[in-house]
Design an enzyme around this catalytic site. Structure first.
Site, PDB file in Angstrom:
ATOM      1  N   ARG A  96       5.493 -10.492   1.464  1.00  0.00           N
ATOM      2  CA  ARG A  96       6.041 -11.541   0.607  1.00  0.00           C
ATOM      3  C   ARG A  96       6.694 -10.972  -0.647  1.00  0.00           C
ATOM      4  NH1 ARG A  96       0.973 -15.229  -0.309  1.00  0.00           N
ATOM      5  NH2 ARG A  96       0.054 -13.149  -0.475  1.00  0.00           N
ATOM      6  N   HIS A  97       7.456 -11.830  -1.331  1.00  0.00           N
ATOM      7  CA  HIS A  97       8.162 -11.456  -2.554  1.00  0.00           C
ATOM      8  C   HIS A  97       7.607 -12.305  -3.695  1.00  0.00           C
ATOM      9  CE1 HIS A  97      11.411 -10.961  -5.488  1.00  0.00           C
ATOM     10  NE2 HIS A  97      11.885  -9.977  -4.749  1.00  0.00           N
ATOM     11  N   PRO A  98       7.382 -11.707  -4.880  1.00  0.00           N
ATOM     12  CA  PRO A  98       6.771 -12.489  -5.972  1.00  0.00           C
ATOM     13  C   PRO A  98       7.624 -13.644  -6.476  1.00  0.00           C
ATOM     14  CG  PRO A  98       7.501 -10.344  -6.764  1.00  0.00           C
ATOM     15  CD  PRO A  98       7.600 -10.303  -5.270  1.00  0.00           C
ATOM     16  N   GLY A  99       8.937 -13.563  -6.308  1.00  0.00           N
ATOM     17  CA  GLY A  99       9.792 -14.593  -6.880  1.00  0.00           C
ATOM     18  C   GLY A  99      10.670 -15.329  -5.896  1.00  0.00           C
TER      19      GLY A  99
END
Length: 416
Positions: free
Chosen positions: A263-266
């Protein structure tokens, strides 16, 4: 001397230049011949005192771009990677992969004769590269201060674990240790799992690539100034450099990035999702990507859900958004999901094993995978080429040399 300030590299066609390979197998269509003068580094001679992976990977890149790489090995034993299983005949797959297209000579670097021969070869080379622990090259008599005086036009490259100065500089370093101490492992894995090493030796490979970059830049500078210089690369600084925006985010916010798996934080949706027969991966950054995804999957009703309407709202409702998308994808095979999203312009792909990816690439006919023919009973070893083409053609991949295969090269220097 082989270099001048007027030309970037000296020609290897003159007397005294030695071929780095004893055999030149026929090349596939679309691949340059090993002795092709159009190879960019044709005429560059590299004296290679590296071992294991970081340095040999750097010199592999130089060799297959045309440089003559003379690898110095310990008599009888050679580079330790020669003995790493599995073997095909008496050839290690590990060693053959990263030492293709080079010459091999045997020298006892701790002996007076070995030191004298290295010094004689230095005077006739364009590049010297070593990846000893900090301080070892100096103790052996091959430090930059000594070697640069023998050949002021020499580009000297040193690869270390933790740099050439400071309290950590003389520590032993292997890829796994640097992955741990650089913080890279802290970013790898799921949030509720312990840090995990990356599946590839990224500290070794990245420092090898940065070393090759630095050497080439120093050779370009030499073409202007006529002088060589010192190139220093550490495994630690290489991995920290690869942290790019993660490092900047820490310095700006003071927050240490957390493990998020794929996943990506943003950004949401982003990462790995289960289909009926495997996993797919999405990489979306635009605000309007959600509508394209749900329309492509015949779920246009989800485009009206306020929780998912904007990129910001999807991050707030990440868990719900991911759960909804997983439920949608579960009704399709991974190939069906990718085909639908690809037509909608959404970057996506099937999560494959390395074996599956290699077989697909080999079947594609791109030429990036080749069978390197070895003499005798060894036969062919299938290998991945360095990922660089020049003018539409691949660089040639030649067999890794047998230990001491090119010892005859030393005869010239024994007389000097």
């Amino acid at each position: 001397m082989t270099t001048s300030s007027e030309t970037l590299f000296a020609s290897a066609q003159g007397e005294g230049r030695h071929s780095a390979a004893s055999a030149e197998p026929a090349c596939d269509e679309g691949v340059r011949a090993p002795d092709d003068a159009s190879l960019p580094l044709r005429g560059v001679r590299v004296l290679d005192l590296t071992r294991y992976l970081s340095g040999p990977y750097a010199t592999l890149l130089l060799a297959e771009m045309g440089a003559e790489v003379i690898k110095v090995e310990v008599p009888e034993a050679g580079d330790d990677t020669r003995h790493i299983a599995p073997l095909q005949g008496d050839v290690s797959f590990y060693h053959s992969t990263i030492n293709r297209s080079k010459a091999s000579v045997e020298l006892d670097l701790k002996s007076e004769e070995g030191r004298r021969l290295v010094h004689a070869m230095v005077a006739d080379c364009d590049v010297f590269i070593q990846n000893f622990r900090t301080g070892v090259a100096e103790r052996l008599g091959f430090g930059y201060d000594v070697v640069s005086k023998l050949n002021p036009k020499l580009v000297y490259c040193s690869i270390s674990g933790f740099g050439g100065t400071g309290p950590e500089s003389r520590r032993a370093a292997f890829d796994l240790i640097v992955q741990a101490e650089s913080g890279v492992m802290s970013l790898n894995g799921e949030g509720d799992s312990p840090p995990s090493k990356l599946g590839l030796p990224v500290a070794d490979l990245s420092s090898g690539m940065f070393a090759a970059h630095g050497i080439l830049a120093a050779l370009v500078r030499r073409s202007r100034t006529g002088k060589g210089g010192l190139v220093e690369v550490s495994m630690m600084s290489s991995l920290l450099s690869l942290s790019v925006y993660n490092a900047t985010r820490y310095f700006v916010t003071g927050e240490t990035p957390k493990r998020m798996g794929s996943r990506h934080p943003g950004v949401v949706p982003y990462g790995q999702y289960a289909a009926s027969d495997g996993n797919v991966l999405l990489s979306t950054f635009s605000d309007g990507s959600w509508k394209k995804i749900v329309d492509a999957m015949d779920r246009s009703d989800l485009a009206k859900d306020a929780r998912f309407a904007t990129a910001a709202s999807r991050v707030v409702h990440r868990d719900v958004c991911d759960a909804v998308l997983s439920e949608v994808f579960a009704g399709f095979t991974s190939e069906e999901v990718v085909n639908r999203l690809d037509k909608a312009g959404i970057p996506c792909g099937v999560v494959r094993s390395l074996g599956e990816a290699l077989e697909m690439e080999a079947a594609s006919g791109s030429g990036s995978i080749t069978d390197v023919k070895y003499p005798g009973k060894v036969g062919s070893i299938r290998s991945v080429r360095i990922p660089i083409k020049f003018d539409g053609e691949w660089c040639p991949a030649q067999p890794a040399p047998a230990l001491g295969q090119n010892n005859a090269i030393l005869d010239r220097y024994k007389k000097s």
